[in-house]
Design a protein around this motif. Structure first.
Motif, PDB file in Angstrom:
ATOM      1  N   PRO A  50       0.791  -1.238   0.000  1.00  0.00           N
ATOM      2  CA  PRO A  50       0.000   0.000   0.000  1.00  0.00           C
ATOM      3  C   PRO A  50       0.819   1.282   0.000  1.00  0.00           C
ATOM      4  CG  PRO A  50       0.165  -0.844   2.219  1.00  0.00           C
ATOM      5  CD  PRO A  50       0.872  -1.847   1.344  1.00  0.00           C
ATOM      6  N   ASP A  51       2.128   1.214   0.276  1.00  0.00           N
ATOM      7  CA  ASP A  51       2.934   2.441   0.364  1.00  0.00           C
ATOM      8  C   ASP A  51       3.544   2.848  -0.967  1.00  0.00           C
ATOM      9  OD1 ASP A  51       2.335   2.294   2.998  1.00  0.00           O
ATOM     10  OD2 ASP A  51       4.364   1.915   3.710  1.00  0.00           O
ATOM     11  N   GLY A  52       3.394   2.051  -1.994  1.00  0.00           N
ATOM     12  CA  GLY A  52       3.971   2.340  -3.292  1.00  0.00           C
ATOM     13  C   GLY A  52       3.010   1.888  -4.382  1.00  0.00           C
ATOM     14  N   PRO A  53       3.483   1.846  -5.635  1.00  0.00           N
ATOM     15  CA  PRO A  53       4.810   2.277  -6.081  1.00  0.00           C
ATOM     16  C   PRO A  53       4.944   3.795  -6.068  1.00  0.00           C
ATOM     17  CG  PRO A  53       3.477   1.651  -7.968  1.00  0.00           C
ATOM     18  CD  PRO A  53       2.660   1.322  -6.749  1.00  0.00           C
ATOM     19  N   THR A  54       6.170   4.246  -5.831  1.00  0.00           N
ATOM     20  CA  THR A  54       6.472   5.672  -5.761  1.00  0.00           C
ATOM     21  C   THR A  54       7.565   6.019  -6.747  1.00  0.00           C
ATOM     22  OG1 THR A  54       5.871   5.819  -3.425  1.00  0.00           O
ATOM     23  CG2 THR A  54       7.349   7.514  -4.266  1.00  0.00           C
ATOM     24  N   GLU A  55       7.357   7.105  -7.470  1.00  0.00           N
ATOM     25  CA  GLU A  55       8.402   7.579  -8.369  1.00  0.00           C
ATOM     26  C   GLU A  55       9.171   8.719  -7.709  1.00  0.00           C
ATOM     27  OE1 GLU A  55       9.295   8.694 -13.028  1.00  0.00           O
ATOM     28  OE2 GLU A  55       7.241   8.230 -12.395  1.00  0.00           O
ATOM     29  N   ASN A  56      10.472   8.726  -7.936  1.00  0.00           N
ATOM     30  CA  ASN A  56      11.349   9.787  -7.454  1.00  0.00           C
ATOM     31  C   ASN A  56      12.184  10.329  -8.601  1.00  0.00           C
ATOM     32  OD1 ASN A  56      10.759   9.511  -4.556  1.00  0.00           O
ATOM     33  ND2 ASN A  56      11.765   7.533  -4.742  1.00  0.00           N
ATOM     34  N   MET A  57      12.641  11.564  -8.442  1.00  0.00           N
ATOM     35  CA  MET A  57      13.448  12.219  -9.477  1.00  0.00           C
ATOM     36  C   MET A  57      14.600  12.962  -8.823  1.00  0.00           C
ATOM     37  SD  MET A  57      12.401  15.410 -12.008  1.00  0.00           S
ATOM     38  CE  MET A  57      11.351  14.432 -13.094  1.00  0.00           C
ATOM     39  N   VAL A  58      15.785  12.774  -9.375  1.00  0.00           N
ATOM     40  CA  VAL A  58      16.943  13.599  -9.044  1.00  0.00           C
ATOM     41  C   VAL A  58      17.411  14.242 -10.338  1.00  0.00           C
ATOM     42  CG1 VAL A  58      19.278  13.683  -8.117  1.00  0.00           C
ATOM     43  CG2 VAL A  58      17.612  12.077  -7.148  1.00  0.00           C
TER      44      VAL A  58
END
Length: 378
Positions: A50-58
């Motif tokens: 339930p905590d994802g999926p999460t996208e991140n960007m650098v």
């Protein structure tokens, strides 16, 4: 490179739904904007429900030796809720304000920072964006994983500006130099279900839970510090499995949250709650989740850059605060000094969320001053 218009980019970001945890099209828009002004963009998706999926960007623009200045923010938003005039995920401008979910918290700040970066003649140093899709949730796969990504590559910013909406009544009146920690708590007291007419054949858990709640409410955690208000425990829910008036429930539950200053840490507070509950009912089940520890950024270069930029742009001398909710600064403080500064926050998370057009443009100019000042440090 062409200049980015902060209001135009904010409107485009708002018009892509991105309820937490966010990924996909909203990141595509920011990717395109930052790539167009010289950033190398790195994106990664982690986690499962339930905590994802999460996208991140650098996103990094490296111009050789010199300081590394970062901007951090989140593209995820809370659900829209009912009662909007029009579609919450279709940006509209009316009476000098930009409306839509995320206009205040915090797509406009991200757009303002991108516009600021597009206007800088960056000849040395590094400017980066650390953007997550899960700040409004539990952040399990969000900013902590960005920190992992940076550590794996030995990349360490010298300072981080976070674009949360910190201003109270006017842009620039408040800067967050720290945040309280947060612990979520769930308590369950079990008994034996039965008929109210035969209480000797049952075991009612409600009175025991009530005594536990009273004992926890009576705890005096502290008197606050020079930088922080007193820590506080607040109950947020009480429940039993049944609403029948003639049925003694088999269990009773309570939910609470502690917002705490830097006189405490999360684990010690969980232990305190557990000991208090077990003194009344040794079988009480206590579950807890630490959302973040309290932190405070000491005075220094980042303080000076942000407050000077605000004064130069608005004429306001901002107050330095640790109040309000948590931010991803609770994680990023492990890397370097962090300061939260952004738009007036009166409409954050509300139906009809909005931001002033001129505030967005002024915020971009303030961010530009901070970026330029940070990159120019000897």
């Amino acid at each position: 490179m062409s200049l980015i218009d902060p209001v135009d980019l904010a409107a485009k970001l708002i018009s892509v739904p991105s309820v937490t945890p966010a990924s996909g099209a909203v990141f595509d828009l920011l990717d395109e904007a930052l790539t167009g002004v010289g950033f190398a963009v790195h994106r990664f998706i982690l986690g499962e429900a339930p905590d994802g999926p999460t996208e991140n960007m650098v996103a990094i623009r490296d111009r050789g030796p010199g300081p590394h200045v970062s901007f951090a923010g989140h593209l995820d938003v809370v659900p829209a809720g009912e009662g909007w005039t029009g579609d919450a995920f279709t940006a509209r401008i009316e009476d000098g304000r930009l409306f839509g979910r995320g206009a205040n918290d915090m797509k406009s700040a991200i757009a303002a920072a991108a516009a600021a970066a597009s206007a800088i003649d960056q000849r040395s140093g590094t400017l980066s964006f650390l953007i997550t899709g899960d700040e409004e949730g539990y952040a399990t796969w969000g900013t902590p994983r960005i920190i992992d990504w940076l550590n794996e590559r030995a990349i360490r910013p010298d300072m981080i500006l976070i674009g949360e909406p910190t201003s109270e009544t006017a842009l620039g009146d408040t800067v967050k130099i720290g945040r309280r920690g947060s612990v979520n708590l769930w308590l369950t007291v079990r008994g034996v279900q039965g008929h109210v007419a035969y209480p000797h054949k049952a075991d009612n858990p409600v009175p025991r839970l009530a005594r536990i709640c009273a004992a926890l409410a009576d705890l005096h955690l502290d008197d606050g510090t020079e930088a922080f208000p007193p820590s506080n425990l607040e109950f947020t829910a009480l429940a039993t499995p049944t609403s029948a008036s003639n049925l003694i429930p088999g269990e009773a539950t309570a939910q609470a949250n502690i917002r705490f200053n830097n006189l405490h840490d999360g684990e010690a507070l969980i232990d305190l709650v557990t000991r208090t509950a077990h003194a009344i009912d040794p079988a009480c089940e206590v579950r807890a989740r630490i959302s973040g520890e309290a932190f405070l950024t000491p005075p220094g270069t980042l303080y000076d850059l942000v407050t000077a930029a605000i004064r130069e742009e608005t004429g306001i001398a901002p107050s330095l605060s640790t109040g309000g909710g948590t931010s991803d600064g609770r994680f990023l403080i492990k890397l370097c000094p962090v300061v939260d500064f952004g738009l007036p926050n009166a409409t954050m998370h509300k139906v009809g969320e909005s931001a002033g057009i001129e505030d967005i443009r002024a915020l971009s100019r303030i961010y530009r001053r901070v970026f330029e000042g940070g990159l120019a440090r000897a």
